[in-house]
Design an enzyme around this catalytic site. Structure first.
Site, short mmCIF file in Angstrom:
data_model
loop_
_atom_site.label_atom_id
_atom_site.label_comp_id
_atom_site.label_asym_id
_atom_site.label_seq_id
_atom_site.Cartn_x
_atom_site.Cartn_y
_atom_site.Cartn_z
N GLY A 48 0.84 -0.99 0.24
CA GLY A 48 0.01 0.15 -0.06
C GLY A 48 1.39 1.12 0.28
N LEU A 51 -1.55 7.06 2.31
CA LEU A 51 -0.70 8.13 3.44
C LEU A 51 -0.12 7.26 3.84
CD1 LEU A 51 -3.13 10.58 4.15
CD2 LEU A 51 -1.05 11.05 2.93
N ALA A 52 -0.90 6.55 4.87
CA ALA A 52 -0.27 5.55 5.96
C ALA A 52 1.09 3.83 5.03
CB ALA A 52 -1.03 4.31 5.87
N GLY A 53 0.65 3.21 4.05
CA GLY A 53 1.73 2.60 3.30
C GLY A 53 2.53 3.86 2.82
N SER A 292 -17.36 17.65 -0.32
CA SER A 292 -16.49 17.41 1.68
C SER A 292 -17.46 18.60 2.12
CB SER A 292 -15.24 18.11 1.16
OG SER A 292 -14.59 18.65 2.68
N ARG A 338 -21.11 12.88 11.24
CA ARG A 338 -21.40 12.40 10.34
C ARG A 338 -22.47 12.04 9.89
NH1 ARG A 338 -15.59 11.56 7.36
NH2 ARG A 338 -15.13 13.68 6.92
N GLU A 433 -6.13 3.25 7.50
CA GLU A 433 -7.96 2.42 7.07
C GLU A 433 -7.88 1.49 7.31
OE1 GLU A 433 -9.77 3.95 4.66
OE2 GLU A 433 -11.90 3.04 4.71
N LEU A 449 -6.85 10.75 7.59
CA LEU A 449 -5.43 11.50 7.14
C LEU A 449 -4.80 11.76 8.34
CD1 LEU A 449 -6.85 14.14 4.43
CD2 LEU A 449 -6.00 11.50 3.98
C1 LIG Z 1 -13.08 11.11 -1.09
C2 LIG Z 1 -12.96 11.16 -0.41
C3 LIG Z 1 -12.75 12.07 0.62
C4 LIG Z 1 -11.88 11.85 1.92
N1 LIG Z 1 -11.61 13.13 3.17
C5 LIG Z 1 -10.76 13.16 3.49
C6 LIG Z 1 -10.65 13.99 4.62
O1 LIG Z 1 -11.01 15.22 4.09
N2 LIG Z 1 -9.88 13.92 5.71
C7 LIG Z 1 -9.72 12.59 6.50
O2 LIG Z 1 -9.49 12.72 6.84
N3 LIG Z 1 -9.88 11.31 5.38
C8 LIG Z 1 -10.06 11.52 4.15
N4 LIG Z 1 -11.04 10.70 3.10
C9 LIG Z 1 -10.99 9.50 4.57
C10 LIG Z 1 -9.26 9.08 4.03
O3 LIG Z 1 -8.47 9.52 2.49
C11 LIG Z 1 -8.78 7.44 3.79
O4 LIG Z 1 -9.24 6.88 4.93
C12 LIG Z 1 -7.04 7.03 3.90
O5 LIG Z 1 -6.60 8.11 2.92
C13 LIG Z 1 -6.71 6.10 4.00
O6 LIG Z 1 -5.17 5.92 3.55
P1 LIG Z 1 -4.84 4.56 4.03
O7 LIG Z 1 -3.38 4.67 3.34
O8 LIG Z 1 -4.65 3.56 4.71
O9 LIG Z 1 -5.21 3.43 2.65
P2 LIG Z 1 -5.80 3.90 0.59
O10 LIG Z 1 -4.77 5.46 0.02
O11 LIG Z 1 -6.56 3.09 0.48
O12 LIG Z 1 -4.43 2.94 0.21
C14 LIG Z 1 -4.40 1.55 -0.36
C15 LIG Z 1 -3.29 1.50 -0.66
O13 LIG Z 1 -2.99 -0.10 -0.57
C16 LIG Z 1 -2.63 -1.02 -2.15
N5 LIG Z 1 -3.67 -1.71 -1.78
C17 LIG Z 1 -4.16 -1.81 -1.13
N6 LIG Z 1 -4.84 -3.75 -2.03
C18 LIG Z 1 -3.61 -3.79 -2.39
C19 LIG Z 1 -2.66 -4.94 -2.83
N7 LIG Z 1 -4.34 -6.99 -2.52
N8 LIG Z 1 -2.61 -5.23 -3.20
C20 LIG Z 1 -0.93 -4.17 -3.39
N9 LIG Z 1 -2.16 -3.31 -2.90
C21 LIG Z 1 -2.63 -2.90 -2.51
C22 LIG Z 1 -3.04 0.36 -3.01
O14 LIG Z 1 -2.32 0.26 -4.43
C23 LIG Z 1 -3.07 1.42 -2.62
O15 LIG Z 1 -2.19 1.74 -2.41
C24 LIG Z 1 -11.96 10.94 2.62
C25 LIG Z 1 -12.40 8.94 2.01
C26 LIG Z 1 -12.56 9.60 0.73
C27 LIG Z 1 -13.46 8.28 0.07
#
Ligand SMILES: Cc1cc2nc3c(=O)[nH]c(=O)nc-3n(C[C@H](O)[C@H](O)[C@H](O)COP(=O)(O)OP(=O)(O)OC[C@H]3O[C@@H](n4cnc5c(N)ncnc54)[C@H](O)[C@@H]3O)c2cc1C
Ligand code: SF4
Ligand code: FES
Lengths: 646, 247
Positions: A48, A51-53, A292, A338, A433, A449
């Site tokens: 991933g 942001l986390a990865g 948003s 929400r 997430e 985020l």
């Molecule tokens: C439209 C929208 C607006 C948002 N706005 C906000 C906001 O304003 N403020 C806020 O705090 N939060 C917001 N959120 C929530 C927030 O964006 C997400 O919860 C957060 O970005 C998740 O980050 P993450 O790094 O956990 O995962 P993600 O960003 O979902 O990244 C997942 C990663 O895992 C990889 N991956 C997944 N499965 C596999 C696999 N099997 N093999 C290889 N790679 C894989 C993908 O390629 C990707 O790189 C919003 C969400 C949405 C949908």
């Protein structure tokens, strides 16, 4: 068959004790470290690049670990985090409005309806300020005031302004910061990038996570990758509903495959329905677009007082409008959390006051804001969101109110992790997430985020050392080990099975049916009868899937339908667990609203005496009853009260 | 609505490729362009045919994954929009629509309409960052930044890395993409420190990837869905001269 069984052993989150404001500092001082020379000998896989990865991979590589990082997009910069709009919280108190680490902690625990761990949430609030500093240093162009200092706005569920933002593109800017930090490490050779690769299984050797099986999505080849630890940052599973605000490719496969290998799944039924999204316009609809939450700072939500009012919204006079959030929740008004805002919109539409062609929408109106601040100021703050709205609906929100309706947005549930972010499989860490950790039953805006970057930059890089300290003498992981053999074989068999069905129904069609079932019975409100019905439908749909799914082409090429089919197959299994979890939790809390448990005026009724725990589910086999493990939640600082935003 | 499509089909990188005709009817004008392709693909799949390969993810104009060359324009007929933000209401009933992939040597075709844009990642890797390790940062408000600079930096930083600028350019130059990153960081005090190496390293990498040079035609700016301005290229040129003089 019993739906599930209950383990009599309590699950331990391994949280430190003592004064809450000292816990993280003391924990950091007491966990083991790995010396720089030894870090060089240790390999870590990060799956991933959201942001986390991206933040975890960059921070681990900076520390000197050998990092391999995977994503299924063609570039790490395209991870779903890029789409986050509104902002990121941090307890900086730059506004001098009484914010503090404690208040952010308190708001988050309360916002989560007292279903999160105090220790984790406090740590999150504590490191939040460092995140902003780090991002500014990376060149993230946050919004600023005329004096050159960082600007803040407020988000739902709180009474201070602590949200940092970059117009409506905060996620993009934060992700590009983390992506650039990661690419710097790729350039230095400290991280190796595997874009267009999808993890399809976790490899466990002697009870420890030791690698993954990934498919190269361009060539179709299966690859084995070994490491001393594996970190999943694979995002949420909202797309089980088919229609959601998530990017189209978001899926649960990585987490689900780890679950099948022994990682417990925490609170799967805790999903967030976001109140302000562009409504569904037709049955061809492929995804929903968020407007948003920041819009609720200045926009006012209303429906006509009269049912089926045929007039245009601009022609309906002030006293014939029902600003129902302001009416029901005067203290927070349009800025209630929400879950509350979503249910209130559903209540008005179900009662027949909905607007627009489908009658499943309410108005979000900026006319007062434009009068008060002027159009230019509104444009500066929300311009790009208004543009998105207009591109999709062909209506001009400066002139007529937006139409909005709730949509699936975020999943609070996820793989269970302890305070160190380690799952129930030693050596398997989960961040962002994808884990269940910090938001309880409802996440406050701008906190995802914050959590993703907290986990990746400031928590995992410390806590992973505690585990890897035992491994400094371990040799490189040998991918010829029989566990790799077995995992690769099972992945291949599954792919062959999907390709051999050669049915008539496209994946999307079956996915859409599953999604609708989940939306109807495990969505904004749930009841026992509906959930039981959903369990039956899910079984039927899954049978249909394996009998009639159409997956064209081969596995040795770029094959999107094959990718989707594998993901949807996993969604069926997850859907079942979500319904079981929702059925077992006989209370209403946060995003989980059980119709049987509500107060007289329709608010959620929590049952702390019975359900103040995390439900962590153990996999026992396909369609076998899972085992429920409970982690008790103890509240020493935020005493659970009825959440009131009145 | 009904439309006639001419779609570029190419099985893999070494296949010669050709246009194939499709007719799609029963279209709702509120459908997005990609939803129209979904409808066509699901029909092809049900008939046992190979669906058209195209890439997409966010479907709201921010991830930069989608990118189709529609009727001779990257991202199609709508200004300041990505392919996924184009709706069928922008086409006429009965119109013929030609759909091709991005064409550039540095973006080899993977299949049909999907191209390999990893060259962009390698350009960023060459210098599109600030060298700061996690934990080194001072307080976020330690260095005030004039609002004007911050918003200009932001405007440049909104590039989504889609590659439309390359597809629009007769030289297949990536100059607008590179300039957007150079300008974003050069406008901020945090990015100034490495400004010289950055511009040189990124330009060298751009050339190595096989992108062409910039002859200031401005086609990139016109087609960029994020309205990244040519001003950024001017700034890049100034940075480049400064860096050269310093050598
Ligand atoms: C439209 C929208 C607006 C948002 N706005 C906000 C906001 O304003 N403020 C806020 O705090 N939060 C917001 N959120 C929530 C927030 O964006 C997400 O919860 C957060 O970005 C998740 O980050 P993450 O790094 O956990 O995962 P993600 O960003 O979902 O990244 C997942 C990663 O895992 C990889 N991956 C997944 N499965 C596999 C696999 N099997 N093999 C290889 N790679 C894989 C993908 O390629 C990707 O790189 C919003 C969400 C949405 C949908
Ligand atoms: S400069 Fe514009 S066209 Fe080029 S990659 Fe960035 S957003 Fe796309
Ligand atoms: S699919 Fe993300 S920009 Fe089009």
């Amino acid at each position: 068959m019993k739906l599930f069984s209950i383990s009599d052993k309590k699950l331990d989150g391994k949280c430190p004790t003592g004064p809450i404001e000292k816990r993280w500092t003391q924990h950091k001082a007491s966990i083991r470290l790995v010396s720089p020379a030894n870090k060089r000998r240790l390999d870590v896989i990060v799956v991933g690049t959201g942001l986390a990865g991206a933040s975890a991979a960059a921070a681990l590589a900076e520390l000197g670990y050998n990092v391999k990082v995977f994503c299924y997009q063609d570039s790490p910069r395209r991870a779903h985090s890029i789409a986050a709009q509104g902002g990121i919280n941090a307890a900086k108190n730059y506004m001098n409005d009484g914010d503090s680490v404690f208040r952010l902690f308190y708001d988050t625990v309360k916002g989560g309806d007292y279903r999160a761990r105090e220790s984790n949430v406090y740590r999150l609030a504590e490191v939040s300020a460092n995140i902003i500093d780090q991002c500014v240093a990376q060149g993230v162009p946050f919004a600023r005031e005329y004096g050159g200092y960082l600007d803040n706005r407020s988000f739902g569920g709180v009474q201070v302004s602590r949200t940092f933002y970059a117009k409506g593109q905060t996620g993009q800017q934060l992700l590009l910061g983390a992506y650039q930090a990661l690419m710097r490490q790729v350039g230095r050779g400290q991280a190796k990038l595997y874009s267009s690769h999808e993890m399809l299984d976790l490899v466990v050797i002697d009870g420890k996570a030791r690698g993954i099986i990934a498919r190269n999505l361009i060539t179709g080849e299966l690859e084995r990758h070994g490491a001393h630890a594996v970190v999943l940052c694979t995002g949420g599973y909202g797309n089980v509903f088919f229609l959601s605000t998530n990017a189209k490719n978001c899926n649960v496969t990585a987490a689900w495959r780890a679950h099948r290998r022994g990682a417990f799944f925490g609170n799967p039924c805790f999903t967030q329905i976001h109140p302000t999204c562009i409504p569904v316009s037709g049955d061809y609809q492929s995804k929903l677009t968020l407007m948003s939450e920041s819009l609720r700072n200045d926009g006012r939500i209303w429906v006509p007082k009269r049912k089926d009012d045929p007039r245009k919204p601009t022609e309906i006079p002030e006293d014939e409008r029902d600003y129902y959030l302001e009416r029901r929740y005067p203290a927070f008004g349009n800025l209630v959390p929400r879950d509350v805002a979503s249910r209130a919109a559903k209540e008005r539409c179900d009662a027949g006051y909905g607007v627009g062609p489908s009658k499943m929408a309410v108005y979000l109106d900026f006319s007062d804001a434009i009068k008060r601040m002027g159009r230019a100021a509104v444009e500066a703050k929300y311009g790009n969101l208004f543009e998105i709205y207009q591109l999709i609906t062909d209506e001009n929100p400066y002139e007529t109110p937006m139409r909005i309706y709730p949509a699936v947005h975020y999943t609070m549930g996820g793989l269970w992790v302890d305070y160190n972010l380690m799952s129930t499989i030693p050596g398997l860490y989960v961040c962002g997430e994808a884990n269940f950790s910090d938001h309880g039953a409802n996440r406050l805006g701008a906190s995802a985020l914050m959590q993703g970057l907290a986990d990746g930059y400031f928590v995992l890089p410390y806590t992973i050392g505690d585990y890897l300290a035992d491994d400094i003498r371990a040799p490189k992981i040998d991918t010829r080990h029989e566990a790799f053999e077995e995992a690769e074989k099972s992945v291949l068999e599954r792919i062959e099975k999907l390709l051999s069905v050669r049915g008539k129904t496209p994946v999307d069609v079956l996915h859409r049916k599953l999604g609708l079932t989940m939306w109807d019975y495990c969505g904004m409100s749930r009841n026992a009868e509906g959930l039981e019905k959903a369990l039956k439908i899910i079984d039927e749909l899954e049978n249909e899937f394996w009998k009639d799914v159409a997956v064209p082409g081969t596995d040795k090429e770029w094959n999107k339908e094959l990718e989707k089919a594998g993901r949807v197959a996993d969604f069926f299994e997850l859907a079942r667990l979500m319904c079981i979890d929702a059925l077992h939790r006989e209370e209403s809390c946060g995003g989980h609203f059980r119709e049987e448990y509500q107060t007289e005026d329709g608010e959620a009724l929590r049952r702390d005496d019975l359900f103040s725990y995390v439900a962590a589910w153990e996999y026992t086999g396909h369609r076998q009853s899972p085992v429920l493990h409970k982690e008790d939640l103890i509240f020493e600082y935020c005493k659970p009260t009825t959440r009131s935003y009145k | 609505m009904k439309v006639y499509l001419k779609v570029w089909r190419q099985r893999h990188a070494r296949d010669a490729g050709r246009f194939v005709d499709y007719t799609v009817d029963g279209i709702n004008p509120d459908m997005s362009f990609l939803e129209m392709l979904d409808v066509l693909n699901n029909r092809l799949i049900s008939q046992g045919e190979d669906p058209i390969a195209f890439d997409h993810d966010c479907r709201e104009g921010i991830c930069g994954t989608c990118g189709l060359y529609i009727n001779g324009r990257p991202h199609g007929p709508v200004a300041r929009a990505t392919t996924c933000q184009v709706h069928m209401r922008h086409f006429k009933d009965g119109e013929t629509i030609v759909i091709e992939p991005w064409r550039a040597d540095a973006f080899p075709v993977i299949k049909d309409l999907v191209v390999d844009r990893s060259a962009f990642d390698r350009i960023i890797q060459a210098g599109g960052f600030v060298s700061v390790n996690t934990g080194q940062a001072p307080d976020g408000n330690a260095i005030p930044i004039p609002k004007e600079d911050a918003s200009k930096a932001f405007d440049a930083a909104t590039c989504i890395g889609c590659g439309a600028c390359v597809a629009a350019c007769k030289n297949a130059s990536a100059m607008l993409f590179v300039a957007a990153k150079v300008a974003h960081l050069a406008r901020l005090p945090q990015g100034r420190i490495e400004a010289r190496e950055r511009v040189l390293n990124m330009l060298t990498q751009m050339e190595e990837e096989g992108f062409g040079g910039c002859t200031n035609t401005g086609a990139c700016e016109a087609e960029c869905p994020k309205a990244i301005s040519l001003e950024n290229i001017a700034l890049l040129n100034r940075e480049f001269i400064k860096a050269k003089c310093a050598l």
